[in-house]
Write an enzyme that holds these catalytic residues in place. Structure first.
Site, PDB file in Angstrom:
ATOM      1  N   GLU A  45       0.835  -1.203   0.000  1.00 38.41           N
ATOM      2  CA  GLU A  45       0.000   0.000   0.000  1.00 38.41           C
ATOM      3  C   GLU A  45       0.873   1.258   0.000  1.00 38.41           C
ATOM      4  O   GLU A  45       1.840   1.353   0.760  1.00 38.41           O
ATOM      5  CB  GLU A  45      -0.906  -0.029   1.233  1.00 38.41           C
ATOM      6  CG  GLU A  45      -1.900   1.108   1.318  1.00 38.41           C
ATOM      7  CD  GLU A  45      -2.849   0.964   2.502  1.00 38.41           C
ATOM      8  OE1 GLU A  45      -3.840   1.705   2.556  1.00 38.41           O
ATOM      9  OE2 GLU A  45      -2.584   0.107   3.384  1.00 38.41           O
ATOM     10  N   LYS A 114      -9.177   3.221  -2.611  1.00 36.12           N
ATOM     11  CA  LYS A 114      -9.523   2.455  -1.420  1.00 36.12           C
ATOM     12  C   LYS A 114     -10.939   2.816  -0.974  1.00 36.12           C
ATOM     13  O   LYS A 114     -11.319   3.989  -0.935  1.00 36.12           O
ATOM     14  CB  LYS A 114      -8.515   2.742  -0.304  1.00 36.12           C
ATOM     15  CG  LYS A 114      -8.601   1.802   0.882  1.00 36.12           C
ATOM     16  CD  LYS A 114      -7.420   2.028   1.815  1.00 36.12           C
ATOM     17  CE  LYS A 114      -7.411   1.049   2.985  1.00 36.12           C
ATOM     18  NZ  LYS A 114      -6.242   1.251   3.872  1.00 36.12           N
ATOM     19  N   CYS A 175      -5.738  -3.367   1.916  1.00 39.24           N
ATOM     20  CA  CYS A 175      -5.508  -3.466   3.364  1.00 39.24           C
ATOM     21  C   CYS A 175      -6.798  -3.614   4.173  1.00 39.24           C
ATOM     22  O   CYS A 175      -7.347  -4.697   4.297  1.00 39.24           O
ATOM     23  CB  CYS A 175      -4.691  -2.265   3.849  1.00 39.24           C
ATOM     24  SG  CYS A 175      -3.917  -2.535   5.482  1.00 39.24           S
ATOM     25  N   SER A 357      21.249  -0.737  34.132  1.00 36.52           N
ATOM     26  CA  SER A 357      21.069  -0.633  35.582  1.00 36.52           C
ATOM     27  C   SER A 357      21.250  -1.945  36.327  1.00 36.52           C
ATOM     28  O   SER A 357      21.350  -1.951  37.549  1.00 36.52           O
ATOM     29  CB  SER A 357      19.670  -0.087  35.883  1.00 36.52           C
ATOM     30  OG  SER A 357      18.680  -1.050  35.515  1.00 36.52           O
TER      31      SER A 357
END
Length: 681
Positions: A45, A114, A175, A357
């Site tokens: 896309e 789309k 999509c 740490s």
């Protein structure tokens, strides 16, 4: 016989607004597809401009440069004799659409806009595009002159149509349309479309691959047909990592699977399939035939081209395969590591700086960098010349070839243990041991001189000297002294990120990595502008539970025994002296609920300054792009807490059930984190 078709789909590591790089990757994918015998190539896309352009879609330059790239594709000899399906934004009658442009031999066949836009979570497509709402209708689109000069066409079809070649019929989805309740492939399949294509810009979320593959499989299980899914891959300039997973499916069976995580910028999948298998599969489903006899037809664009050849009798067919999934811990080890690599090479920095740490979170971040180094070495061994060129550019050595991940980690990662008078020898040793095992360049220093200097300035001005609580100080003094230490660590992190390579005679600077996880962000268990403030944070979208599973995986996969001690150690910030005999507080159920929401609302403002983090789950607290909420609350929650107190009286079980359904104003992401908090604190 003319019934076997070879089709190609791909996953491309496109970069928003990198038109030159995007063009080259598209051309390479088309060339690979043709070399594999494909006659139809599907791309991701919005691949021409890159999916993540965001508000750059408003700019006319984005449309102009997309058209220029389209013209270059049309003119290229690489695109001849193959149907090319590319994605780009298109303006039609002053409306901006997210489109597929399908062309063959310098002629545009169809521009397909789309129809269902993604507008939830990280997606904001309705902000930039409009959906095409006229089902099964097309307009005439007047081509810009620069395209007319190439195609010799004045207008082309624009809208919801399908392609009819000599041997089959092809329909497009984009999509989100696959995820909608009424996906176009259903009606297209009933109207005789045999090949469905889906161009996606789908980002990684833990455990999402299962849903994606299930949707594609079910689309062809119920209706028959061949389904091609293309997707973007990599970091295209934002918090998201697009995870490929290109696939080719026929009649519910998978015939080609693309990688979910890899450092290859271009990945092309092909499959040779028999159209007669689709036709016979459909013919056996009588309910489908009845529905097909009543369906409204789609406009068909006739294409003088065939995907098959006449003499295909001996052409071997692809065999079905079983999709292989990663576990969530494996996804964490691979996805954020690939995202870090893209960010590093595209930012043109020389490596990473991490405050180590001795705790789980910073250890997990260090392991992700080490995982990245492992993937880089593997890609180079497999002959990936782009990765080799990138790593040589990063380290500044044109003859360097990475072979050992630990050696590469020593060049790319600088770790630093910043001790204070409140730090223990145990955490110092844990950090040092992990650094040795992954090979990072490790520094140990004390922040006490800087802390004393800052507190001394305050005392000089006010005449007051704040004390820790165990020394008789108030809670305000205690918190302020802890925050000074945390913020000085952030300042030192950026100083060393800028100058530590300079001090070693190496060019470049380092990206500062953050290591705050989701749970800490939601609860506010961090100091504003401390070491949680960084350039990027690869674990900021991952919960503590998933992180611990990932660290446990690293113990075995990367042979890092130092992680065992880190996993078994109690969590502590080591920002204040510990008082002997102190025990953790216990609470009733209602008090735990109120404590969670009190902490959440009091500390919500901290999330407005969170470091950009890899988006890994739908429980992400990212305030800037994803989790949109206020940062000033009535922290007393008077109405809500009264409801809790009334409900808890009949019993805990009734309270929990009512709470889950009753506080509808609380988003489920917060609810999930509350239950994590409830059962772990």
């Amino acid at each position: 016989m003319g019934r076997k078709v070879t089709v190609a789909t791909c996953a491309l590591n496109q970069w928003a607004l990198d038109f030159e790089g995007n063009l080259q990757r598209i051309l390479k994918s088309i060339e690979v597809a043709k070399n594999k015998g494909a006659r139809y190539r599907l791309g991701p896309e919005l691949e021409i401009c890159g999916y993540g352009c965001w508000d750059h879609y408003y700019e006319s330059d984005t449309l102009l440069h997309s058209l220029q790239v389209l013209a270059a594709l049309l003119e290229s000899p690489v695109t001849q004799d193959i149907i090319c399906d590319v994605g780009m934004p298109v303006m039609h009658r002053n409306v901006r659409y997210n489109c597929r442009v399908i062309f063959l031999n310098r002629r545009i066949l169809l521009i397909r806009p789309k129809m269902a836009l993604a507008n939830e979570g990280n997606y904001r497509e309705l902000r930039w595009f409009s959906p095409w709402s006229r089902s099964r209708q097309v307009d005439e689109y007047f081509l810009p002159r620069m395209i007319q000069d190439v195609t010799k066409q004045e207008t082309v079809p624009f809208g919801d149509a399908v392609l009819a070649t000599w041997d089959t019929c092809i329909g497009s989805e984009i999509c989100e349309e696959l995820w909608t309740p009424h996906s176009p492939h259903v009606a297209m399949g009933l109207d005789g479309v045999e090949i469905f294509t889906n161009a996606s810009g789908s980002h990684h979320v833990l455990r999402k691959a299962h849903a994606r593959v299930d949707l594609v499989s079910m689309a062809t299980t119920k209706n028959g047909g061949i389904y091609l899914l293309a997707n973007q891959k990599g970091c295209d300039g934002d918090r998201l990592y697009y995870d490929g997973c290109a696939t080719i499916v026929m009649n519910g069976s998978v015939f080609a699977q693309g990688s979910q995580f890899s450092l290859d910028d271009v990945e092309v999948l092909t499959a040779t399939l028999d159209l007669e298998d689709v036709r016979s599969y459909r013919a056996e489903i009588s309910s489908r035939s009845l529905a097909a006899s009543r369906v409204d037809p789609y406009p068909r664009v006739k294409v003088d081209f065939a995907l098959s050849s006449r003499d295909d009798l001996l052409l071997p067919l692809s065999e079905p395969i079983e999709w292989k999934y990663h576990s969530p811990a494996e996804e964490i080890s691979l996805g954020p590591a690939c995202w870090l690599w893209d960010y590093l090479r595209r930012s043109q920095q020389a490596g990473f700086f991490l405050s180590l740490s001795g705790g789980v979170d910073s250890a997990a971040t260090a392991c992700l960098v080490f995982s990245m180094c492992c993937q880089v070495c593997e890609a180079v061994r497999n002959g990936n010349q782009q990765v080799l060129a990138d790593v040589r550019n990063i380290v500044g050595q044109v003859t360097y070839t990475p072979q050992d991940p630990r050696d590469l980690c020593g060049r790319l990662l600088t770790t630093c243990y910043m001790a204070s008078e409140n730090s223990s020898q145990e955490t110092c040793e844990r950090a040092r041991d992990l650094a040795q095992q992954i090979g990072s360049h490790h520094i140990g220093l004390s922040i006490d001189p800087a802390v004393r200097a800052v507190v001394g300035v305050f005392s000089l001005v006010t005449g007051k000297r704040p004390l820790f609580a165990v020394h008789g100080g108030s809670s305000r003094e205690n918190l302020a002294l802890q925050n000074v230490q945390a913020r000085i660590r952030m300042v030192l992190a950026y100083l060393f990120a800028q100058l530590s390579l300079w001090s070693r005679g190496i060019r470049g600077g380092l990206l500062v990595l953050g290591s705050a996880n989701v749970d800490e962000s939601l609860l506010g268990y961090l100091t504003k502008y401390d070491c949680s403030s960084a350039d990027i944070n690869p674990i900021g979208g991952i919960s503590k539970t998933d992180l611990r599973a990932f660290v446990q995986l690293c113990v075995e996969r990367f042979q890092l025994p130092a992680l065992c001690r880190i996993l078994s150690a109690p969590a502590t910030a080591e920002l204040e002296p510990l008082a002997d005999g102190r025990v953790s507080q216990t609470d009733e159920v209602a008090e735990k609920v109120k404590r969670f929401f009190s902490k959440y609302s009091v500390n919500r403002h901290k999330m407005t300054t969170l470091t950009p983090a890899y988006h890994a789950e739908s429980y992400s607290p990212d305030d800037n792009r994803f989790d949109l909420r206020p940062f000033l609350y009535n922290t007393g929650w008077p109405w809500q807490f009264r409801c809790i107190e009334r409900q808890v009286r009949p019993g805990v079980s009734l309270f929990l059930n009512t709470w889950r359904g009753g506080l509808s104003s609380c988003h489920w992401r917060i609810e999930n984190l509350f239950f994590f908090f409830f059962f772990n604190f």
